[in-house]
Motif scaffolding. Structure first.
Motif, short mmCIF file in Angstrom:
data_model
loop_
_atom_site.label_atom_id
_atom_site.label_comp_id
_atom_site.label_asym_id
_atom_site.label_seq_id
_atom_site.Cartn_x
_atom_site.Cartn_y
_atom_site.Cartn_z
N SER A 1 0.83 -1.21 0.00
CA SER A 1 0.00 0.00 0.00
C SER A 1 0.85 1.26 0.00
O SER A 1 0.50 2.26 -0.63
N GLU B 1 3.64 1.81 -1.46
CA GLU B 1 4.20 2.10 -2.78
C GLU B 1 3.28 3.02 -3.58
O GLU B 1 3.75 3.80 -4.42
N LYS B 2 2.00 2.95 -3.30
CA LYS B 2 1.03 3.84 -3.95
C LYS B 2 0.73 5.06 -3.09
O LYS B 2 0.61 6.17 -3.60
N ALA B 3 0.61 4.85 -1.79
CA ALA B 3 0.13 5.91 -0.90
C ALA B 3 1.11 7.08 -0.80
O ALA B 3 0.67 8.24 -0.73
N GLU C 1 1.05 9.30 -4.12
CA GLU C 1 -0.27 9.92 -4.28
C GLU C 1 -0.51 10.96 -3.19
O GLU C 1 -1.15 11.99 -3.45
N SER C 2 -0.02 10.70 -1.99
CA SER C 2 -0.16 11.68 -0.92
C SER C 2 0.62 12.94 -1.22
O SER C 2 0.12 14.06 -1.03
N ASP D 1 -4.27 2.42 2.83
CA ASP D 1 -4.83 1.80 1.63
C ASP D 1 -5.64 2.78 0.79
O ASP D 1 -6.18 2.41 -0.25
#
Length: 238
Positions: free
Chosen positions: A18, A20-22, A25-26, A97
């Motif tokens: 999670s 790796e995306k969060a 994007e944050s 997530d």
């Protein structure tokens, strides 16, 4: 320690995938809201490489900060520590997530800018759009009904992992918070209302994450915690 406007916290326990995306994007979402922010990862005793991912991001971006614990603190204590050492005037946290649509992050922050002590997303207000199993929906509505019934809350949803805070006010509330894990969210909202602070609740779009760390024992524990908090507030006056 210089003060910045917004500190965003990601509570993490074995959430490498999670993250790796969060994290990216944050950073992208926060950059659109303010030039003055930090992203804190409150990493709570993970063993899956979560810490190492954040350490790599720290090297690449000075706005990313890792708060690591060698032993499991629990969600509540991990958040407490991150908030205490954060630099922002406005604090927020959300689940790693990204179950709550990040399009609502500006509103989460703006409610605090406009004067609310606490802001919180809601999966149960009119206008909310959620996707989760029927049994979890029934359990959630039952739990929140009990919070309103026993603890006098006026809110619809107490456990949505998408909350913002005025730091100065939050620091006044935290010493009274006894929960160290999942009930932390509910206790914060109840205590804030009991103290007369403004809590802004708004509907969000929410999808069940690919991974959930809430277990049935946690649900039972939170039910018990409702009664314990009722006792503290109404009998012990604590």
């Amino acid at each position: 320690m210089s003060e910045i406007e917004v500190s965003a916290v990601l509570p993490v326990f074995n959430d490498r995938i999670s993250l790796e995306k969060a994290i990216p994007e944050s950073l992208s979402a926060l950059e659109k809201i303010t030039d003055s922010f930090e992203l804190i990862v409150a990493e709570d005793g993970s063993t899956d490489g979560s810490r190492e991912i954040v350490e790599e991001w720290e090297k690449k971006n000075p706005r990313v900060r890792l708060f690591h614990s060698d032993e499991r603190l629990g969600r509540g204590r991990a958040l407490n520590r991150a908030f205490e050492y954060s630099k922002g005037k406005i604090l927020c946290y959300y689940d790693v997530d990204l179950a709550t649509d990040m399009a609502y992050l500006p509103q989460l922050i703006d409610e605090i800018r406009k004067g609310a002590a606490v802001s919180t997303g809601s999966r149960l207000m009119p206008g909310s759009n959620i996707k989760r199993t029927t049994d979890r929906e029934i359990a959630s509505r039952g739990y929140n009904f009990l919070v309103r019934l026993f603890l006098g809350s006026r809110l619809h949803d107490h456990q949505c992992g998408f909350k913002g805070f005025n730091k100065e006010i939050l620091m006044k509330i935290l010493p009274d918070i006894s929960s160290t894990h999942w009930f932390w969210d509910t206790e914060i909202l109840v205590r804030a209302q009991k103290a007369g602070y403004q809590v802004a609740e708004f509907p969000v779009v929410w999808n069940t994450g690919s991974k959930t760390t809430v277990k049935f024992k946690d649900i039972f524990s939170m039910g018990t915690s409702i009664l314990k908090l009722w006792w503290k507030i109404n009998v012990k006056k604590a």
